[in-house]
Every structure is written in structure tokens, then in C-alpha cells.
Design an enzyme around this catalytic site. Structure first.
Site, short mmCIF file in Angstrom:
data_model
loop_
_atom_site.label_atom_id
_atom_site.label_comp_id
_atom_site.label_asym_id
_atom_site.label_seq_id
_atom_site.Cartn_x
_atom_site.Cartn_y
_atom_site.Cartn_z
N GLY A 19 0.79 -1.28 0.04
CA GLY A 19 0.07 0.14 0.03
C GLY A 19 0.87 1.31 -0.05
O GLY A 19 1.80 1.25 0.45
N ASP A 238 -9.23 0.39 -8.13
CA ASP A 238 -7.96 1.05 -8.66
C ASP A 238 -8.06 0.86 -10.06
O ASP A 238 -7.24 1.90 -10.79
CB ASP A 238 -6.71 0.23 -8.10
CG ASP A 238 -6.56 -1.30 -8.19
OD1 ASP A 238 -7.52 -2.00 -8.80
OD2 ASP A 238 -5.69 -1.86 -7.49
N THR A 260 -0.07 -6.46 -10.75
CA THR A 260 -0.30 -7.80 -10.33
C THR A 260 -1.05 -8.38 -11.74
O THR A 260 -1.00 -9.61 -12.01
CB THR A 260 -0.79 -7.83 -9.25
OG1 THR A 260 0.00 -7.30 -8.31
CG2 THR A 260 -1.03 -9.23 -8.57
N ASN A 297 -9.82 -9.43 -18.08
CA ASN A 297 -8.59 -9.89 -16.97
C ASN A 297 -7.45 -10.93 -17.46
O ASN A 297 -7.74 -12.02 -18.02
CB ASN A 297 -9.37 -10.52 -15.59
CG ASN A 297 -9.69 -9.31 -14.67
OD1 ASN A 297 -10.36 -8.25 -15.08
ND2 ASN A 297 -10.06 -9.65 -13.43
#
Length: 483
Positions: A19, A238, A260, A297
Site C-alpha cells: 500500500g 484501483d 499484478t 482480466n
């Protein structure tokens, strides 16, 4: 009370492995970003399940606010789909379960027995992903925690609640739950009723730019800030914040949000809910100003991150330099394959996939890295081309934003694979989109086009022109589809 004009905005940007708390100054020709605190995000396996250490994350947020000093406003974004449950007193009922936990195995098939997959897609527009919030809730249906819960808060909304005492469900993140109708931007009430999901667990929807409360007195005391400090709803998924920070000048662009995950697709005005779109596994998530993030994705740099962990953390720059000289397209794997979703043994799993496809098995970390990056570029190519076809949209340029924008080899390979120019940057797209939504809400910047124009003028961008052999990429794609 409006924020003080000379104070920065704060973006809390939570990723799957770390973070950050970042401050930004925004003006007519100014957009600067500074990292003031970074902290680890280490999931914990306990009691047979993989969970987020949400209290450690909250402590990191408080430490970051303390380091930021006086600020205008705070916004929070994070990954999607996961949530915390609260009891009647607002207390957290256990640490949130990680989306990579296997508890949803077999759950989609249970849901489809009540609502067929085609109908589910036509209603919610979400790709099939076993970790969607809907499947998590169905898997938890008979648990004591869910029975005791009186409120469900998605991760950014949970942290906002602890900072402000106010509860809400931010729409861009809610659209990843598989419980939102992307045509209306509201809950899919009929679907939830058929599946026995209590939408009363969710607090009211709010949208990017809406006020989300002010920092509570004890938060001000702990962080050393002077109130009032408003918290502003941003694109709390995000990816929604990252897409808001794509520095595009025309609508004919594709984006790839890299980190990621790789999220590759288009920004549209309306969802694509066709059966062909479902079969291609594209998702329709909501973005800023009612836009639709039409995307697929892809496993993303998770593949390389997991390999590097297995290899003991070698120098990334050196590894990429070696990979750049490795044989191109020697072996490729399907970077969207759910077989790569879980952690552990990633080099071996990639080797097994190459072997099963009748391709040479990578022998060294450099060859494995080149296999991963070639495979990601190939997945980017397929996603951009198929999205353009399914949405009937012309694409002139591909924007790569997020951490992968720093990976020169990945950007070059993506340009080659797509046969289109790639503009790389900004790398901190999620944080920049976060602060720009705050700045817009508080009158420091104009509409979405003005936000993107400011990004293009102030952020370092690198353009990669396509080169190389298009036929070789087509042949590699055929290897994937044939296996």
C-alpha cells in the site's frame, strides 16, 4: 467546508502486495505526486483460509496520513471484490477473506443452476471470475459470520468507514460484485432476490466525487492533522482510478492497466452484453462519469512476481536485460488461464504448460521471464483486438498505465504484438486518477478531458512504435488457441 487551496490531496492506493500513501499538488499546469509512506500488504493463511491483514493495512493508512501533514482531502482506492462484514454495533466480524482463497471452487456452477451463465452475464455484464463477490457470498451463505452480519463494506469503503464513521458503497467497486446492472448503475434487485443475496447488507451507493465524510476526532488526534479534513469518494476500484488517468486525447484508444493483473480493454459509453462478448470473457465494469470499463482480466505481472519469489528475489533489471536477448516467442502460455491464479510453484507451472503444449520448456530464469512477457504481450494483443471487434470500435493507440509502464521490454513487445503504437505512462495511474477525481470535486480541475489533458502535459510518457514480424505473433497466437 472547501479544502485549503495550497494543501495537497492524499491518495491511499492499496495493491495486492503493498500500500502507498501519496500526496499530490494539482493546478492548471501542475500535477505532482510524492510518495510519503509505503507499507507491505501480506496476506495471512489462518484457520484454513487466506485472509487480508486489514488492521495492518489500516495502521499503514494512519501512518501515511501522519507522514503527509496538512492536506486538502483524502481518497482511497484498492483491489476489487473483497469485503468486510460488520455486526450490529459496527464491529468487524473477522479479517476479510482473500480473493485467491479457494472457497469459491464449484460455487459458480451452483449459481448457474439457478441463474444460467448467459442470463447472469446479460444482467450484470461481468466476466466469469470465480472470485467475484457474488460467488464469495454464496460460498459464505451458511457461515456464522454472514448470519451475524448487518453490514457489508468493500475494502476501500471499510477503511473509509473507520476514518469517518460514514458508510457507503462506491459504485465503480460495487460494479465488480456481479450484483450491479451496468445499464442502470443500480443494484440488480431481481437477480439478488433469486439467489438469496440480501442487498440490505450494502449501504447506499455513492459515486466518484461524492463526499464520504470527514476524519473523525480520534483519527485527527492519531495522525496529528487539524480538521476538518474531508474524505472524497474516488474510483475506489484501483482500475477505475487508473483508467481515469489514461492520458488519451481521442476516444479511439485501448488501455492496459498493468501490475499484478493486466486489465486490457476499452472505455465505452454503454455495456456490451452480447453472447459473443460473454463467450470471449469480457467484463463490463463501471468507471468515471458513467463510462464502462470493457476489459478482460489477464494474470499480469503476478506470473513474474511469483517466479521471482521462487527464485529468491533476483535483480529485476538484470533479469529483464537477459530476457531481452532470449529467443523471441520460443514458448508461450495462455496468460489468462485460471491455472496460474494461485500462488506457489509458478516456474514449474509455466514449464508444465509449455510441455503440455508441445513447446520447448524454459531452462533458465531469463527464458522463463521471456516466456512470461511474450505471453503477456500476446494476451494484450488478443484482448485489444477482440474488444475492438466486439464493441465495434476502432483503436489507434494503446495506453499502458500502472507499474508495467516501467517495463520497457513488456511495452515494446506489446507494441509489436498489437501492431499499434503504445504510449507508456503514467506508472502511478491509480494514485493520479484518485487525486484528480478529488481535485475535480473540489474545483481544481475541469472535466474528464481536462484531467487527461493535464496528465498528457505534466507526466513523463514514452511512445513505442510497432516493429518486428506480425506473422510470428499470429503463429504464436495459433499455438495458444490450438493447445
Amino acid at each position: 467546508m472547501p479544502p485549503t487551496a495550497d494543501l495537497p490531496f492524499v491518495a491511499v492506493d492499496l495493491g495486492a502486495s503493498s500500500g502507498r500513501v501519496m500526496t499530490a499538488r494539482v493546478g492548471p499546469e501542475t500535477l505532482t505526486l510524492k510518495e510519503v509512506h509505503r507499507f507491505a500488504n501480506r496476506p495471512v493463511r489462518a484457520g484454513g483460509s487466506l485472509r487480508w491483514d486489514i488492521l495492518a493495512l489500516y495502521a499503514g493508512v494512519l501512518d501515511g496520513l501522519r507522514a503527509a501533514g496538512p492536506v486538502s482531502s483524502v481518497g482511497i482506492d484498492s483491489w476489487a471484490v473483497d469485503y468486510g462484514l460488520l455486526d450490529a454495533n459496527g464491529a468487524l466480524l473477522g479479517n476479510p477473506v482473500h480473493y485467491r482463497d479457494p472457497r469459491t471452487e464449484g460455487v459458480p456452477e451452483q449459481v448457474w443452476a439457478t441463474v444460467p451463465a448467459a442470463e447472469l452475464y446479460a444482467t450484470t455484464g461481468l466476466q466469469h471470475a470465480p472470485f467475484n463477490t457474488l460467488y464469495q457470498l454464496i460460498s459464505a451463505r451458511d457461515t456464522a459470520q454472514l448470519r451475524a452480519a448487518r453490514r457489508l463494506l468493500l475494502i476501500p469503503d471499510l477503511l473509509t468507514y473507520w476514518l469517518t464513521g460514514e458508510q457507503g458503497t462506491e459504485l465503480t467497486n460495487a460494479s465488480t460484485t456481479q450484483l450491479i446492472d451496468p445499464r442502470t448503475g443500480d443494484w440488480a434487485y431481481g437477480l439478488a432476490e433469486r439467489l438469496g443475496v440480501d442487498l440490505g447488507l450494502f449501504p447506499p451507493l455513492r459515486r466518484p466525487g461524492d463526499p464520504a465524510g470527514v476524519l473523525l476526532p480520534h483519527v485527527l488526534e492519531e495522525t496529528g492533522l487539524s480538521g476538518p479534513v474531508p474524505v472524497t469518494a474516488v474510483g475506489s476500484h484501483d482500475t477505475a482510478s487508473a483508467v481515469a488517468a489514461v492520458p488519451a486525447s481521442t476516444p479511439h484508444f485501448a488501455y492496459i492497466c498493468t501490475g499484478t493483473w493486466s486489465l486490457a480493454g476499452l472505455e465505452l459509453d454503454a455495456p456490451v452484453l452480447t453472447e459473443e462478448s460473454r463467450a470471449a470473457n469480457f467484463t463490463n465494469e463501471l468507471g468515471l462519469d458513467g463510462t464502462v470499463r470493457y476489459l478482460r482480466n489477464i494474470m499480469g505481472l503476478w506470473l513474474l512476481q511469483e517466479c521471482m519469489r521462487e527464485w529468491g528475489g533476483p535483480d529485476l533489471d538484470g533479469l529483464l536485460a537477459q530476457a531481452a536477448h532470449a529467443e523471441s516467442l520460443r514458448s508461450v502460455v495462455d496468460a489468462g488461464d485460471a491455472a496460474f491464479l494461485g500462488p506457489g510453484r509458478m516456474p514449474e507451472r509455466i514449464a508444465e504448460a509449455c510441455r503440455a503444449g508441445g513447446q520447448p520448456v524454459p531452462r533458465t530464469p531469463a527464458e522463463t521471464t521471456r516466456c512470461i512477457l511474450d505471453s503477456l504481450a500476446l494476451a494484450h494483443r488478443r484482448a485489444v483486438a477482440e474488444a475492438a471487434h466486439l464493441a465495434d470500435r476502432t483503436v489507434d493507440v494503446v495506453h499502458i498505465v500502472g507499474g508495467g509502464a516501467r517495463n520497457e521490454l513488456l511495452c515494446r513487445l506489446t507494441a509489436d504484438a498489437c501492431g499499434l503504437p503504445v504510449v507508456a505512462g503514467p506508472a502511478e495511474a491509480a494514485a493520479l486518477g484518485n487525486v484528480l477525481v478529488q481535485a475535480r470535486a473540489h474545483g481544481r480541475v475541469g472535466d474528464r478531458a481536462a484531467m487527461r489533458g493535464l496528465l498528457a502535459r505534466t507526466q513523463p510518457l514514452i511512445r513505442y512504435e510497432p516493429r518486428g514480424d506480425a506473422a510470428a505473433w499470429r503463429a504464436a497466437e495459433e499455438r495458444i488457441t490450438a493447445s
